[in-house]
Structure formats: structure tokens, C-alpha cells
Design a protein around this motif. Sequence first.
Motif, short mmCIF file in Angstrom:
data_model
loop_
_atom_site.label_atom_id
_atom_site.label_comp_id
_atom_site.label_asym_id
_atom_site.label_seq_id
_atom_site.Cartn_x
_atom_site.Cartn_y
_atom_site.Cartn_z
N GLU A 265 8.03 -37.78 -76.40
CA GLU A 265 8.64 -37.95 -75.09
C GLU A 265 8.75 -39.43 -74.69
N HIS B 92 8.46 -34.32 -81.21
CA HIS B 92 9.40 -34.80 -80.20
C HIS B 92 8.59 -35.71 -79.28
N ASP C 180 12.56 -39.15 -77.94
CA ASP C 180 13.65 -38.27 -77.50
C ASP C 180 14.71 -38.96 -76.67
N SER D 223 15.79 -34.53 -72.50
CA SER D 223 15.03 -33.92 -73.61
C SER D 223 15.83 -32.82 -74.29
#
Length: 682
Positions: A271, A269, A508, A313
Motif C-alpha cells: 500500500e 500489494h 500500488d 488500490s
Amino acid sequence: MKKFGQKLIGVLEKAKDNIMYFFKNNILFTTFIITSLINGCLIRFLTVKNYAAISPILADLAFILFVGSFAYFFKPKNRFKYFMTWSVILTLVCLINSVYYTNYVSFTSFSLLATSLQIVGVSDALETIMELKDFCYIWAPLTLIFVHRKLLKQNYYAKIKSTDKPKVGVLKVLVAAAIVLGFFVSGLTGTDISRLYKQWNREYVVMKFGIYVYQGNDLIASLKPQISPLFGYDTAAKEFREYYDENTREDKTNKYTDIFKGKNVIAIHAESIQNYLLDTEINGKPITPNLKRLASEGMYFSNFYAQESVGTSSDTEFTYSTSLLPASSGTVFVSYWDREYPSIQKFLKEEDYYVFSMHANKGNFWNREVMHKELGYDKFYYYDKDYKLDEMIGLGLSDKSFFNQSVQKIKDISEKHDKFYGLLIMLTNHTPFDAVEDTTDLDLTCKYTKTDEITGEQVEVVNDYLSNTTLGKYFTTAHYADEAIGEFVDQLDKEGLLEDTVLVIYGDHDAKIKRAEYDYYYNYNPETDSKLSSNDPNYDEFTKYDYELNRKVPFIIWTKDEELRKKINKEITTVTGMYDVLPTLGNMLGIYDKYALGHDVFSTDDHYVVFPNGNWITDKMYYDSQNGEAIVFDEDSVIDKDYIAKYTEIAEKEIAVSNDIIVHDLIKKTKESDKVIKGGQK
Ligand code: GP9
Ligand code: MN
């Protein structure tokens, strides 16, 4: 006729006298109404721009009159405290929304207050996300104090004439509020009311209903998780069944079916990683060379959108895992975690996978500690419970240390379990993007040569044009994050963990950097060390729609296995979104979810992505449902009203059915009622 005219003038004069009399005896009330009304217009002026529209002014006025009416329960000298309290509340509503809008181009929600405060500490907020204009609403309570003091000096409160009993005073203002409300409601359409009810089209709601009604409605919507399952269940359940009768995405096979069946999966993931970074170089240096390499070797979705809402997120994690859209108000992770959602994690668990997640921030952030269990993870490794906090930068433990420590954990897992699926949630590349600015090797200056006016010699000029901008800082932390990913992949390889593993990487959501910063970056003029003037022929504005389309994030599927890599190595340029991951990747892993709202990208020709605010995009156009504007990508494509109506309807249905599943726990309840029916038939 003459008589009638005289009578009318008489009536009007009397009304005027009455109004003047009322104002004279209710100066504080009038000040409260006018200042709050002006602030209501001001916030729309600074955000959605429709400050002069009648509809939100009427809504604001009705709301303020309603609130103001109850002051008449107090004695004149005590009313100041009441008005002041409300003036502060309404000013805060404007101020907070103003800040939120500047940063997220949307309006805020009560359900997010706790989480937002977790993300940005108060001092950070003052420095980085608040602008001077956000404080302009404060004049309202200040004016109220000023007027109150003046009135005190004149001994006004003792002198004002009030023959009315409190109840009559309240009633009179309530009648005025009702009249204004009547005018307001008469101008509303069915769509307006339905949008207020659904609340996902936030800008539209503020444009139509004003900021105060929006926030009041949001308060009710935020309490909904407790209240709303009690209402509307039958209709929601009926619509849910009808929707899936007509729209279940079929379990079709294609050339990618099962190609990764039984493989381990490591998902990253990433960011705030936006897609354009992969093609951006700064002074000849690529910002994200590792992502670029993985994208070019694997399957790279280059026209891919995260479909997050206010839950950023956590929304992306939810949509990625379930192929459903985020909740229309509040967030699934915080408010609707206790529902049943089919998820990629649960499907893999059924295939005997060990399923885990890892993150270097605290476990209660976005309620992950609770929600990850609900999504089906066997274990969530987080923060100081599982990591040595040996290099704290930005929001928490650095990505490099996080990955470094995670490799050993993954190794242990791989030794204990046959197959595993793991999600690693990165952290360093997070707003305000200042975690690594002192150590970066990216050169953010702009160098150019000019002729010195006096000596005539060629001289090199170096302008430090980016390092103090959020965009420049973003490039720096994104570069760091990319390096961390590169090192992680190398370490996995060294440990032999890539042999039977598929790597999945997604950005994300976008970095929420202001449009003005992109406009400056793309239109920078080194000669003046500033942005090109908008009259300059070379100026190319970074428009609202450039910005929207630029929010794309990368989605990459990669494997070390040469044979498999050959099979998947491809750039997918057609439009795709986060909710397509479960059907598409699922097909490769041999799992299928009949409730998915997204599509297996390789089993459909109808490519579109619906955003949680009702906007949508196809390969032909982007449609902004907030104001009915569209951007057509290919001038030659024929787009008619039916085309727009078709996708608008799809968008509304997908948002509605997804939200109903979330709010009413429809998947679980439908299963239960099906069991009852089947049981009855036996
Ligand atoms: C926090 C991290 C950031 O742990 O996942 O969340 P975001 O602010 O991007 O929603
Ligand atoms: Mn995020």
C-alpha cells in the motif's frame, strides 16, 4: 449613415433599459447567477488556474441560466427556496472538488462518493484533507440569504412587476441560455467534444467546460454502467476487432520464458509504497531496508509506474491482473465487476493453481468480495471473517498481525494444494499515515551544529522538521510496512514456504502527498527551520513534473532459489508499468494473454506507459496531454511532432479499447459471437 447611427444608439439604449428593468425585477435571480458564476471561476483559479478563460465562463453561464430558468415556474416569493437549493448544490460541487483536487490533483466523480466516504471518516476529513480555502465557496449561498432577507424587509416580492406568465419567464431565460451556449459551442473543437464524452482527461474537461458541466457530465457518465452498454456497441466491437488484428502482443519467447513455470507465487500489494523510498535514508537509517535488499537480490523494475485512476488500490489490482487500463469513468471494481476479464488468476487456475487473496480490511471495500471472485480467485480471506482483529491500527488490522496470521493460512494451503498463487494486500501504510507514529524508531529530526553567537561554542541544534508533516508520517508508516514485509519473508522462510515460491512485490500507487511537502523537504534550511526562499541560489523547486515522475512505485520479483536468482538478478531501468506485469511475469510463469495491452518487457524495444488520463511516458520523454507540455529526459534525443503524435495516438487507442472492453464486455461478447459464426460455418 447618421440616421443608422441614431437608430443603433436607440436600439442599444432600449436593450440597456430592458436589461436594467429585468435586473431590477429579478434581483434574486441575478444574485444567484453572479455568485454561482464567480464560484465557477474561483474553483478554476484554485485548481487548474485558467480562471479567466472565456470558454468555461460561457459554459458555466449557460448551465446556471438553464438551471435558473425553472425558478420562473414559482411565484416570486417562493423562488428563494429554489435558488437556495441550487446554490447549495453548486457550492458543494465546488467545495468537494476543491478538496479532491488538493489531495488527488484531479476532479471527483459521483461513482466514487460512497467509497471515498468509506476511506476517510468525516472527522478525519475535516482534520487532514480539508483546507481553509476549500470553504471559500460558501459565500455564495450566504449572499443569497442576505439579499433575500433585505428584499423581504423592503417588501420587494409583493412590489416587483411581472407581467409574464411562468412559461414565458422560463422561455426568456432559456433563450438567453441558448444564445450563450451557441457562443460556447462555436468555440469548441472535435477534440474538446470527444474529451467531454470520454471524460478521462478530467482537468482538461474542467478547463474547457467549467466545473458545473464537468460534474453534470460526470453524473451521466456515472450512470453509464447501466445505460451505456445500450449505446455504441457496434462501433466499439468493430474498433476492438480492428485493434487486436493490428496490435496483439505476440507470444514471443525470450530467456525468461517459463523460468518460473509451476512455482508458487506470493504477491504483496504494498500500500502506497513509492519507489524513491528505497533510496531514502533518514539520519542515516534507510526507510525501507527490506525492500531494498529484496530489490537488489531479485529483479527490480526501478522505473515502474502504477497506472491507477480514481479507483486507486482497486485500479492497480485490476491493471496488474488483466493488463487493461482502469475505466474512464467510475471504477471497474465498483461499476463494471460483472464483465469478463482474462486475468493472471484465471490463467494460473487453468494450470491447476489454487488462487487466493488476503486482506485485513472489510470484504466490501472496493467491492472486493464480489470482484475477487470475478477475477478468478478461489477464495478471498478478509477481516474478521478470517482474521483475529487483535491489533487494530490505522485503517484496520496491522500489517504485522495480518502477515503473521496469513503465514499459517498459506501453510495450510500449501499442504492441501500442489501449486498456489496468493495476493496479500497490505493496509497500514495508508493515508493519513498516522498509525504508528508513536512507536517508530525513525528519527525525523534534523540535527546540525552552529556557533553560539554569545559563547562562540559549537552547539548542536535539533529541529523537529518532519514529524508533523504528512511526508514525515508517511516515512514512518512506510518504515513499519517494510519491517512487516521483512518479518513476513522471514516467517515464510522458517515455515519452508519459500523453497518453491516466487515473491512478487509492487507499490500500488503513490501516497498522494502534496507537492508543497516535497518542496519543503528537499529545500529545507536547518538554519531558519523553514523552506529556502525561492530567491536562494540553493533553492531547487520540486516542480509539477518532478512530482509526476516521482510517483513511480517499485516492482520486484524475488526468489530464494540461488540458481534462479542469478538468472533474474537485474535492475530494469527502462520505463515500465503495471499493465506490463501480466505479459512479463506471465511469460516467466508460462501463461499468455492475447488481450494484454502491456508488453513483455523483454520481448519489445518499444517501451512506453500510458496513464489513464491520456498522459504517457517513454524512455525519452514524459508527455502531459492535459496541456500539451513535455519533459524530455535526454537533451540529445531527437523528438519531433511525429514522435509525440505516435504515442498520443497509442495512448488514446489503448484507453479507448480498454474502456470499450470494460463497458461493453467485449471479450465475452466477441467470444460468443465468434462461437456463433463458427457454429454457422460447420
Ligand atoms: C482498502 C485499501 C485501500 O482496503 O486497499 O484502498 P485505497 O484507498 O488505497 O484505494
Ligand atoms: Mn492503495
